[in-house]
Design an enzyme around this catalytic site. Structure first.
Site, PDB file in Angstrom:
ATOM      1  N   ASP A 114      -7.345  -2.325  -0.682  1.00 50.68           N
ATOM      2  CA  ASP A 114      -6.393  -3.157   0.068  1.00 50.68           C
ATOM      3  C   ASP A 114      -7.040  -4.527   0.260  1.00 50.68           C
ATOM      4  OD1 ASP A 114      -4.976  -4.371   2.301  1.00 50.68           O
ATOM      5  OD2 ASP A 114      -4.317  -2.381   2.945  1.00 50.68           O
ATOM      6  N   ASP A 136      -6.880  -6.473   2.585  1.00 50.72           N
ATOM      7  CA  ASP A 136      -7.389  -6.697   3.950  1.00 50.72           C
ATOM      8  C   ASP A 136      -8.706  -5.973   4.235  1.00 50.72           C
ATOM      9  OD1 ASP A 136      -6.897  -4.073   4.981  1.00 50.72           O
ATOM     10  OD2 ASP A 136      -4.893  -4.638   5.653  1.00 50.72           O
ATOM     11  N   ASP A 185     -10.145  -0.520   3.250  1.00 49.65           N
ATOM     12  CA  ASP A 185      -9.007  -1.017   4.029  1.00 49.65           C
ATOM     13  C   ASP A 185      -9.473  -1.296   5.457  1.00 49.65           C
ATOM     14  OD1 ASP A 185      -6.378  -1.272   5.222  1.00 49.65           O
ATOM     15  OD2 ASP A 185      -5.589   0.118   3.729  1.00 49.65           O
ATOM     16  N   ASP A 192      -4.136   3.768   7.624  1.00 44.41           N
ATOM     17  CA  ASP A 192      -2.879   4.121   6.939  1.00 44.41           C
ATOM     18  C   ASP A 192      -2.596   5.621   7.058  1.00 44.41           C
ATOM     19  OD1 ASP A 192      -2.649   1.443   6.343  1.00 44.41           O
ATOM     20  OD2 ASP A 192      -3.292   1.640   4.255  1.00 44.41           O
ATOM     21  N   GLU A 240      -1.563  -4.881  -1.753  1.00 41.76           N
ATOM     22  CA  GLU A 240      -1.266  -5.766  -0.613  1.00 41.76           C
ATOM     23  C   GLU A 240      -1.486  -7.242  -0.907  1.00 41.76           C
ATOM     24  OE1 GLU A 240       0.264  -5.139   2.256  1.00 41.76           O
ATOM     25  OE2 GLU A 240       0.330  -2.946   2.177  1.00 41.76           O
ATOM     26  N   HIS A 269       0.798  -1.220   0.000  1.00 41.90           N
ATOM     27  CA  HIS A 269       0.000   0.000   0.000  1.00 41.90           C
ATOM     28  C   HIS A 269       0.837   1.280   0.000  1.00 41.90           C
ATOM     29  CE1 HIS A 269      -4.524   0.832   0.890  1.00 41.90           C
ATOM     30  NE2 HIS A 269      -4.094   1.439  -0.194  1.00 41.90           N
ATOM     31  N   HIS A 296       3.990   1.424   4.588  1.00 38.40           N
ATOM     32  CA  HIS A 296       2.681   1.161   3.965  1.00 38.40           C
ATOM     33  C   HIS A 296       1.544   1.618   4.891  1.00 38.40           C
ATOM     34  CE1 HIS A 296       1.706  -3.154   5.695  1.00 38.40           C
ATOM     35  NE2 HIS A 296       2.233  -2.376   6.592  1.00 38.40           N
ATOM     36  N   HIS A 352      -7.437  -0.719   7.752  1.00 33.40           N
ATOM     37  CA  HIS A 352      -6.586   0.240   8.461  1.00 33.40           C
ATOM     38  C   HIS A 352      -6.750   1.648   7.885  1.00 33.40           C
ATOM     39  CE1 HIS A 352      -4.601  -3.773   8.383  1.00 33.40           C
ATOM     40  NE2 HIS A 352      -4.443  -3.540   9.675  1.00 33.40           N
TER      41      HIS A 352
END
Ligand code: MG
Ligand code: MG
Length: 308
Positions: free
Chosen positions: A227, A229, A125, A129, A272, A98, A142, A127
């Site tokens: 992403d 995830d 995502d 980030d 990712e 990422h 990332h 997260h």
């Protein structure tokens, strides 16, 4: 439907964290038939090969940041290739981790600024980030691109931003791994952040539709950064940062179908994917299917009902 040709741009960037494997991502998307899936939908598709970073200095030994110089070199190279690709097409960046979005999003935002149009960004995502080089404990860059793209302080080693994406033009969707400091930092900004609890309570369509309405009203350009995830690890295991409780296959397809219906998406990152962790290519195939949904594939034709 987009009439612009699609440019597939490989970004075998693997330095945004310590666990290796994302460098195989672009070839996994090629093997899983990304290009063929989009051609089947009627698109003109060109695979432009892989971007490479320019030369960079050896990494300093006394920093907690992992591969800073290499990440900066990638950012510079990707800014250029993203801005160039926007001139005549819709780029899909096949990552890579990422950290690549620092380059791709700042590049497409530079293009939007020259066109006199506002840039928006949808970040799918687990997260946020939103760390900075100063705030990251892990040193994994990332975890920082949203902060860079939105013009936060602390990125002196990075190329100056051609055009920051305004905080209120950023939507984070799918969050479920956010520490207290990150949450506090995000809450001080104008960024729209939606966690999985909100999605559980109200559905994923509601926050997305509200965001897309704002993009449309502003005649904005929309970059989407997906992403792996974002998805639940049960259906998408090939990522180094699995967090349980992610988006289902249908939730993710719905997001992509709404993006297609809106006609607003102007660029896309697929990031990712770590093929080393995949199970017989299932995550790569799911990511390809999601990209196809974002570019016009329907599971079912809808029959228009008459209520008269
Ligand atoms: Mg991410
Ligand atoms: Mg993530």
């Amino acid at each position: 439907m987009t009439t612009k040709p699609i440019h597939l741009i490989g970004v075998p960037m693997d330095c945004g964290k310590r666990r290796r494997g994302c460098l195989m991502g672009p070839d996994a998307y090629r093997t899983a038939g990304l290009s063929e899936s989009l051609i089947d939908l009627g698109h003109t598709v060109t695979d432009t090969g892989n971007v490479q970073p320019g030369a960079f200095a050896p990494e300093a030994k006394d920093t907690h940041l992992h591969a800073l110089n290499e990440t900066v070199a990638w950012t510079r190279a990707l800014q250029k290739s993203a801005e160039a690709a926007m001139a005549d097409g819709l780029p899909i960046f096949m990552g890579g981790d990422h950290a690549l979005s620092a380059g791709t999003v700042s590049g497409v935002a530079a293009h939007a600024a020259r066109e006199g149009r506002p840039q928006f960004m949808l970040w799918l995502d687990a997260h946020t980030d939103f760390h900075t080089p100063g705030s990251t404990d892990s040193g994994n860059l990332h975890g920082t691109p949203v902060a860079y793209i939105s013009g936060q302080k602390g990125f002196d080693a990075f190329p100056p931003l051609p055009a920051a994406v305004p905080e209120e033009n950023i939507c984070l969707l799918g969050l479920r791994s956010v520490d207290r400091a990150e949450r506090a930092a995000i809450e001080k900004t104008g960024i729209h952040a939606h966690d999985m609890r909100e999605i559980d309570e109200h559905g994923i369509a509601r926050p997305l539709a509200a965001f897309l309405d704002r993009v449309a009203a502003a005649k904005g350009m929309l970059h989407v950064s997906l992403d792996v995830d974002f998805l639940d690890p049960d259906v998408a295991p090939a990522v180094g940062t699995t967090v349980p409780g992610g988006a289902t296959v249908r939730e993710a397809h719905l997001v992509m179908e709404m993006l297609y219906d809106s006609g607003l998406m102007t660029s896309l990152d697929l990031v990712e994917l770590n093929p080393f962790l995949d199970t017989r290519g299932r995550t790569a195939k799911l990511m390809v299917d999601l990209a196809a949904s974002a570019l016009g594939r329907n599971i079912f034709d809808r029959v228009t009902r008459s209520y008269s």
